[in-house]
Design a protein around this motif. Structure first.
Motif, PDB file in Angstrom:
ATOM      1  N   LYS A   7       0.957  -1.231   0.042  1.00 21.94           N
ATOM      2  CA  LYS A   7      -0.109  -0.005   0.071  1.00 21.94           C
ATOM      3  C   LYS A   7       0.807   1.206   0.048  1.00 21.94           C
ATOM      4  O   LYS A   7       0.447   2.198  -0.634  1.00 21.94           O
ATOM      5  N   LEU A   8       2.016   1.224   0.855  1.00 23.14           N
ATOM      6  CA  LEU A   8       2.927   2.269   0.972  1.00 23.14           C
ATOM      7  C   LEU A   8       3.669   2.402  -0.549  1.00 23.14           C
ATOM      8  O   LEU A   8       3.675   3.744  -1.175  1.00 23.14           O
ATOM      9  N   VAL A   9       4.003   1.460  -1.116  1.00 21.10           N
ATOM     10  CA  VAL A   9       4.637   1.465  -2.350  1.00 21.10           C
ATOM     11  C   VAL A   9       3.820   2.070  -3.359  1.00 21.10           C
ATOM     12  O   VAL A   9       3.994   2.903  -4.274  1.00 21.10           O
ATOM     13  N   ASN A  10       2.590   1.414  -3.469  1.00 20.41           N
ATOM     14  CA  ASN A  10       1.635   2.102  -4.506  1.00 20.41           C
ATOM     15  C   ASN A  10       1.341   3.353  -4.492  1.00 20.41           C
ATOM     16  O   ASN A  10       1.160   4.320  -5.440  1.00 20.41           O
ATOM     17  N   MET A  58      11.784  -7.475 -12.339  1.00 21.16           N
ATOM     18  CA  MET A  58      11.348  -6.259 -11.633  1.00 21.16           C
ATOM     19  C   MET A  58      12.359  -5.492 -10.959  1.00 21.16           C
ATOM     20  O   MET A  58      12.442  -4.340 -10.982  1.00 21.16           O
ATOM     21  N   MET A  59      12.969  -6.466 -10.125  1.00 23.76           N
ATOM     22  CA  MET A  59      13.961  -5.744  -9.455  1.00 23.76           C
ATOM     23  C   MET A  59      15.148  -5.034 -10.291  1.00 23.76           C
ATOM     24  O   MET A  59      15.473  -3.954  -9.921  1.00 23.76           O
ATOM     25  N   ILE A  60      15.501  -5.616 -11.379  1.00 22.00           N
ATOM     26  CA  ILE A  60      16.732  -5.161 -12.233  1.00 22.00           C
ATOM     27  C   ILE A  60      16.306  -3.780 -12.749  1.00 22.00           C
ATOM     28  O   ILE A  60      16.975  -2.740 -12.836  1.00 22.00           O
ATOM     29  N   PHE A  61      15.299  -3.714 -13.106  1.00 22.13           N
ATOM     30  CA  PHE A  61      14.402  -2.519 -14.142  1.00 22.13           C
ATOM     31  C   PHE A  61      14.348  -1.439 -13.159  1.00 22.13           C
ATOM     32  O   PHE A  61      14.506  -0.263 -13.421  1.00 22.13           O
ATOM     33  N   LEU A  62      13.725  -1.714 -11.871  1.00 24.72           N
ATOM     34  CA  LEU A  62      13.797  -0.673 -10.758  1.00 24.72           C
ATOM     35  C   LEU A  62      15.191  -0.214 -10.646  1.00 24.72           C
ATOM     36  O   LEU A  62      15.038   1.128 -10.379  1.00 24.72           O
ATOM     37  N   TYR A  63      16.095  -0.829 -10.341  1.00 23.18           N
ATOM     38  CA  TYR A  63      17.518  -0.197  -9.899  1.00 23.18           C
ATOM     39  C   TYR A  63      17.821   0.436 -11.262  1.00 23.18           C
ATOM     40  O   TYR A  63      18.505   1.552 -11.284  1.00 23.18           O
ATOM     41  N   ALA A  64      17.490   0.059 -12.458  1.00 20.50           N
ATOM     42  CA  ALA A  64      18.026   0.794 -13.576  1.00 20.50           C
ATOM     43  C   ALA A  64      17.287   2.235 -13.815  1.00 20.50           C
ATOM     44  O   ALA A  64      17.920   3.255 -14.138  1.00 20.50           O
ATOM     45  N   ALA A  65      15.751   2.127 -13.280  1.00 22.30           N
ATOM     46  CA  ALA A  65      15.419   3.389 -13.247  1.00 22.30           C
ATOM     47  C   ALA A  65      15.976   4.561 -12.011  1.00 22.30           C
ATOM     48  O   ALA A  65      15.899   5.511 -12.408  1.00 22.30           O
ATOM     49  N   LEU A  66      16.111   3.978 -11.116  1.00 24.04           N
ATOM     50  CA  LEU A  66      16.953   4.487  -9.942  1.00 24.04           C
ATOM     51  C   LEU A  66      18.179   4.991 -10.595  1.00 24.04           C
ATOM     52  O   LEU A  66      18.577   6.406 -10.250  1.00 24.04           O
ATOM     53  N   TYR A  95      10.409   0.390  -3.333  1.00 30.67           N
ATOM     54  CA  TYR A  95      10.030  -0.383  -4.267  1.00 30.67           C
ATOM     55  C   TYR A  95      11.032  -1.513  -4.569  1.00 30.67           C
ATOM     56  O   TYR A  95      10.734  -2.512  -4.307  1.00 30.67           O
ATOM     57  N   ALA A  96      12.107  -1.059  -4.795  1.00 31.12           N
ATOM     58  CA  ALA A  96      13.391  -1.749  -5.274  1.00 31.12           C
ATOM     59  C   ALA A  96      13.644  -2.690  -4.237  1.00 31.12           C
ATOM     60  O   ALA A  96      14.205  -3.820  -4.544  1.00 31.12           O
ATOM     61  N   THR A  97      13.835  -2.239  -3.046  1.00 28.16           N
ATOM     62  CA  THR A  97      14.219  -2.811  -1.841  1.00 28.16           C
ATOM     63  C   THR A  97      13.013  -4.211  -1.692  1.00 28.16           C
ATOM     64  O   THR A  97      13.613  -5.516  -1.346  1.00 28.16           O
ATOM     65  N   TYR A 124      16.933   0.982   4.205  1.00 28.69           N
ATOM     66  CA  TYR A 124      17.005   0.045   5.447  1.00 28.69           C
ATOM     67  C   TYR A 124      15.746   0.076   6.249  1.00 28.69           C
ATOM     68  O   TYR A 124      15.612  -1.012   7.038  1.00 28.69           O
ATOM     69  N   PRO A 125      14.862   0.964   6.494  1.00 32.22           N
ATOM     70  CA  PRO A 125      13.731   0.772   6.998  1.00 32.22           C
ATOM     71  C   PRO A 125      12.890  -0.186   6.528  1.00 32.22           C
ATOM     72  O   PRO A 125      12.114  -1.176   7.062  1.00 32.22           O
ATOM     73  N   VAL A 126      12.898  -0.407   4.978  1.00 26.37           N
ATOM     74  CA  VAL A 126      12.240  -1.509   4.429  1.00 26.37           C
ATOM     75  C   VAL A 126      12.753  -2.930   4.903  1.00 26.37           C
ATOM     76  O   VAL A 126      12.186  -4.095   4.911  1.00 26.37           O
ATOM     77  N   LEU A 127      14.091  -2.962   4.961  1.00 29.90           N
ATOM     78  CA  LEU A 127      14.745  -4.048   5.214  1.00 29.90           C
ATOM     79  C   LEU A 127      14.344  -4.573   7.029  1.00 29.90           C
ATOM     80  O   LEU A 127      14.259  -5.475   7.065  1.00 29.90           O
TER      81      LEU A 127
END
Length: 317
Positions: free
Chosen positions: A65-68, A128-136, A169-171, A230-233
């Protein structure tokens, strides 16, 4: 050429908005068993069915919900770049292409989970993970390239909304990807349950250490204001420890508790490092302003002296 690029970027922004709206609709349907695209299982049901020692407690999935919400806000902000021609190209077209691909991977992951076709979901989760880090990465590169041209307001909006939002999102996508990695090894490749989870947790631990070193050394200038990892982790490992405390092998219990402690320690270190850098930058700014202000009276004194000093007449011999 420039006008063609602006049109292409505007198309990417609109397509990004449409695709993420579609993702929200499909996620809602998948999690409420609405039968969209013939799916008949919710993500939570599939997570319980294919549980591993690394599975988080059910409350952990509320982070979506937070991510969205966070993603929706910065996507709406990015849409204003279509009409604000004065904004420099901080979020390039490839940034939106990368995020669209991450959205497509998320849609595929959600639907294959809903269909209970588990083997491909690991690949979609990693995509999904790789493309999110690419966007970042594109966002960081754009900020660095346009750092002398961007307005301060847009700088902070991109740092707080875009970069920190995608970092959340990426984490979480990273945690999901390695959970599916362990799940795939256990249920479809016959790897021992304890060993598979140990491998996944070990890779995450190495990635955390490498990230912490890079963000405080080589990438310090770019990652200084990104603090939400880190809060997500902490959230993910807390949920995993709570659910699996009495059902996990001793070694994986120790590793998860160590990762939780490491996440908290790194987060405190990150906040201290950020605070120290902000204080130092303010001191440097104040000292520069003081030097400039001190130069004003000296310059004025030299002008007054030149004004009141009589000019000597030159005599030709």
């Amino acid at each position: 050429m420039a006008s063609c690029y602006r049109v292409m970027k505007a198309v990417c922004i609109v397509l990004n908005l449409i695709m993420y709206t579609l993702l929200l609709v499909m996620n809602y349907a998948a999690n409420n068993r609405s039968g969209i695209l013939l799916g008949n299982r919710s993500i939570r049901e599939m997570t319980r069915k294919y549980s591993i020692e690394f599975s988080p407690a059910p409350f952990a999935f509320e982070i979506w919900k937070l991510v969205n919400a966070w993603t929706s806000v910065w996507i709406l902000y990015s849409a204003t770049h279509i009409f604000r021609t004065s904004v420099p190209d901080v979020l390039p077209a490839f940034f939106f292409v990368s995020f669209i691909l991450a959205t497509i991977a998320n849609i595929a992951w959600t639907q294959f989970m809903s269909w209970e076709i588990i083997p491909p979901t690991t690949g979609f989760a990693f995509a999904m993970m790789i493309f999110l880090y690419a966007a970042l990465l594109c966002s960081y590169a754009g900020l660095h390239k346009q750092r002398y041209h961007i307005r301060k307001l847009d700088f902070w909006i991109i740092q707080l909304l875009v970069n920190n939002g995608i970092a959340v999102y990426a984490t979480w996508a990273t945690i999901t990807a390695f959970q599916h990695f362990a799940l795939s090894m256990i249920y479809f490749h016959g790897v021992n349950r304890e060993l598979a989870v140990t491998i996944a947790l070990g890779v995450i631990a190495v990635a955390m250490i490498i990230w912490f070193i890079l963000e405080n050394t080589l990438w310090k200038q770019h990652l200084l204001y990104t603090v939400t990892i880190y809060p997500v982790l902490i959230w993910a490992f807390t949920a995993s420890v709570i659910l699996n405390l009495k059902h996990v092998s001793h070694i994986n219990t120790v590793i998860m508790q160590a990762l939780l402690t490491m996440s908290g320690t790194f987060f405190i270190g990150k906040i201290c490092h950020l605070t120290w850098n902000v204080v130092q930058m303010r001191k440097h700014t104040r000292s520069s302003d003081d030097i400039e202000m001190s130069e004003i009276p000296r310059a004025q004194t030299r002008k007054d002296k030149q004004k009141h000093t009589p000019k000597r007449e030159s005599h030709n011999s």
